[in-house]
Write a protein that holds these residues in place. Structure first.
Motif, PDB file in Angstrom:
ATOM      1  N   VAL A 213       0.762  -1.188   0.150  1.00  0.00           N
ATOM      2  CA  VAL A 213      -0.009  -0.002   0.165  1.00  0.00           C
ATOM      3  C   VAL A 213       0.877   1.173  -0.055  1.00  0.00           C
ATOM      4  CG1 VAL A 213      -1.329   1.417   1.402  1.00  0.00           C
ATOM      5  CG2 VAL A 213      -1.915  -1.258   1.095  1.00  0.00           C
ATOM      6  N   TRP A 214       0.493   2.289  -0.810  1.00  0.00           N
ATOM      7  CA  TRP A 214       1.404   3.472  -0.942  1.00  0.00           C
ATOM      8  C   TRP A 214       0.671   4.546  -0.145  1.00  0.00           C
ATOM      9  CZ3 TRP A 214       6.179   4.485  -3.017  1.00  0.00           C
ATOM     10  CH2 TRP A 214       7.010   3.240  -3.478  1.00  0.00           C
ATOM     11  N   ILE A 215       1.370   5.513   0.162  1.00  0.00           N
ATOM     12  CA  ILE A 215       0.912   6.774   0.534  1.00  0.00           C
ATOM     13  C   ILE A 215       1.612   7.983  -0.159  1.00  0.00           C
ATOM     14  CG2 ILE A 215       0.783   8.375   2.651  1.00  0.00           C
ATOM     15  CD1 ILE A 215       1.631   5.958   4.569  1.00  0.00           C
ATOM     16  N   VAL A 216       0.658   8.527  -1.140  1.00  0.00           N
ATOM     17  CA  VAL A 216       1.217   9.550  -2.171  1.00  0.00           C
ATOM     18  C   VAL A 216       0.272  10.782  -1.975  1.00  0.00           C
ATOM     19  CG1 VAL A 216       1.665   9.603  -4.578  1.00  0.00           C
ATOM     20  CG2 VAL A 216       1.770   7.454  -3.401  1.00  0.00           C
ATOM     21  N   ARG A 241      -3.723   4.321  -1.297  1.00  0.00           N
ATOM     22  CA  ARG A 241      -4.834   4.282  -0.407  1.00  0.00           C
ATOM     23  C   ARG A 241      -4.888   5.674   0.435  1.00  0.00           C
ATOM     24  NH1 ARG A 241      -5.346  -2.031   1.644  1.00  0.00           N
ATOM     25  NH2 ARG A 241      -4.971  -3.019  -0.397  1.00  0.00           N
ATOM     26  N   HIS A 242      -3.892   6.229   0.664  1.00  0.00           N
ATOM     27  CA  HIS A 242      -3.779   7.526   1.337  1.00  0.00           C
ATOM     28  C   HIS A 242      -3.199   8.549   0.388  1.00  0.00           C
ATOM     29  CE1 HIS A 242      -4.413   4.993   4.625  1.00  0.00           C
ATOM     30  NE2 HIS A 242      -3.225   4.134   4.205  1.00  0.00           N
ATOM     31  N   ASP A 243      -3.952   9.723   0.192  1.00  0.00           N
ATOM     32  CA  ASP A 243      -3.655  10.920  -0.396  1.00  0.00           C
ATOM     33  C   ASP A 243      -3.155  12.188   0.561  1.00  0.00           C
ATOM     34  OD1 ASP A 243      -3.780  13.136  -1.799  1.00  0.00           O
ATOM     35  OD2 ASP A 243      -5.198  12.353  -3.243  1.00  0.00           O
ATOM     36  N   VAL A 244      -1.896  12.265   0.803  1.00  0.00           N
ATOM     37  CA  VAL A 244      -1.557  13.073   1.868  1.00  0.00           C
ATOM     38  C   VAL A 244      -0.577  13.905   1.152  1.00  0.00           C
ATOM     39  CG1 VAL A 244      -0.466  13.237   4.061  1.00  0.00           C
ATOM     40  CG2 VAL A 244      -2.037  11.596   3.598  1.00  0.00           C
ATOM     41  N   ASN A 245      -0.728  15.228   1.652  1.00  0.00           N
ATOM     42  CA  ASN A 245       0.345  16.198   1.024  1.00  0.00           C
ATOM     43  C   ASN A 245       1.304  16.844   2.145  1.00  0.00           C
ATOM     44  OD1 ASN A 245      -0.152  16.324  -1.914  1.00  0.00           O
ATOM     45  ND2 ASN A 245      -1.806  17.716  -1.640  1.00  0.00           N
ATOM     46  N   ALA A 261       5.995   5.104   1.216  1.00  0.00           N
ATOM     47  CA  ALA A 261       6.240   6.137   0.329  1.00  0.00           C
ATOM     48  C   ALA A 261       7.581   6.540   0.110  1.00  0.00           C
ATOM     49  CB  ALA A 261       5.701   7.266   1.463  1.00  0.00           C
ATOM     50  N   LEU A 262       7.536   7.443  -0.942  1.00  0.00           N
ATOM     51  CA  LEU A 262       8.949   8.121  -1.145  1.00  0.00           C
ATOM     52  C   LEU A 262       9.166   9.675  -0.497  1.00  0.00           C
ATOM     53  CD1 LEU A 262       9.269   7.501  -5.187  1.00  0.00           C
ATOM     54  CD2 LEU A 262      10.359   6.415  -3.223  1.00  0.00           C
TER      55      LEU A 262
END
Length: 319
Positions: A213-216, A241-245, A261-262
């Motif tokens: 799962v990625w946080i992007v 699944r997670h859209d976070v800035n 995440a990157l």
């Protein structure tokens, strides 16, 4: 469908060939945004008002500037010729502004810098500290923004210096509206939650994270766009699944085991005391290019020159 400018005879143009620079701004924004609706949103106008401005400019010049393209519009060849001249006009006006501002007092007393969030965290503090020592009376305002909105603000004079990342929404290197300079190549590391099977590896193959799962960040942000591009180049589409800035929020989610995440090295200091693993990608590391841009002609402004010089110095010491 909003009205579009129609071909007019050369006789319909004014004898003095007067051009309203505000209408040129609308045309330049249409070139950037690609549609009447997006242009209207960027300029805080209605699509009808945008169409009226373009139609009036076409009447002034006696040439068609837009033509129908399905349900939208596209620029004509004459519009692109005009835009090439508009870039020269804007640059010369900017030089005139700089010369007038410098006359007598030697420069302006304020500058506004537009920058992306991780640049504000990892690049601006060093530059601003040095700038405060160099020009103690200078007022500096910082605005968080990314392309294309950042360059709309730069065109409008709301921002004097733009610090940005190269990605699809940024202007190309060949854009004559701006004087730009590369600042640094920012490496992206992989953030892994505690206990992840690859957390003990010295380097992590990106392809091995295809089923994670990625946080992007959202697709319109530079890191969101770069992460999607990097994963695609590694041969997979990330399961986002997670859209976070926000970088602190992203760290919290990784730490809580919610995904990988990157993370750019510009914000690495935020992760120093976190219970997560930061590992370089195996092979050629994913990177993003950070650059500074000003309106063409503004590079002669002594304040803008000072800001650019301090940004270069700060970028040189970024890990």
């Amino acid at each position: 469908m909003e009205p579009v400018s129609k071909p007019l005879s050369p006789q319909s143009s004014s004898p003095g060939f007067a051009i309203d620079l505000r209408r040129l701004t609308v045309l330049r924004e249409l070139e950037r945004r690609g549609s009447l609706a997006r242009t209207a949103e960027a300029l805080h106008l209605t699509p009808s008002a945008v169409s009226q401005q373009l139609a009036a400019l076409a009447r002034d010049l006696g040439v068609p500037l837009t033509e129908r393209d399905g349900r939208g519009v596209r620029l004509t060849g004459q519009a692109r010729v005009l835009l090439a001249h508009a870039d020269v006009i804007a640059a010369q006006l900017e030089r005139a502004r700089v010369d007038l501002a410098a006359y007598g007092e030697g420069g302006r007393g304020s500058v506004t810098i537009g920058c992306f969030s991780s640049g504000i965290l990892g690049l601006l503090p060093g530059a601003l500290r040095a700038l405060r020592k160099r020009v103690p009376q200078l007022r500096v305002d910082v605005v968080e923004a990314e392309p294309p909105d950042l360059f709309t603000a730069l065109d409008a004079g709301q921002v004097d210096v733009a610090v940005a990342v190269d990605f699809a929404a940024a202007p190309p290197h060949t854009d004559r509206r701006y004087t730009r300079e590369d600042l640094l190549t920012d490496v992206l590391d992989i953030a892994l939650p505690p206990g992840h099977p690859l957390a003990e590896h010295a380097e992590v193959p990106l392809r091995e994270l295809a089923t994670d799962v990625w946080i992007v960040g959202n697709p319109g942000s530079c890191c969101g766009a770069v992460t999607r591009s990097v994963c695609g180049a590694a041969g997979f589409t990330p399961d986002i699944r997670h859209d976070v800035n926000d970088w602190a929020a992203l760290a919290g989610l990784v730490e809580a085991g919610q995904g990988v995440a990157l993370v750019p090295r510009l914000v690495r200091s935020l992760y120093a005391n976190r219970e997560l693993a930061l590992r370089p990608a195996q092979g050629e590391p994913p990177t993003r290019n950070v650059f500074v841009a000003v309106r063409a002609g503004a590079e002669r402004d002594p304040v803008v020159t000072a800001v650019r010089e301090e940004l270069r110095t700060a970028a040189a010491v970024v890990p």
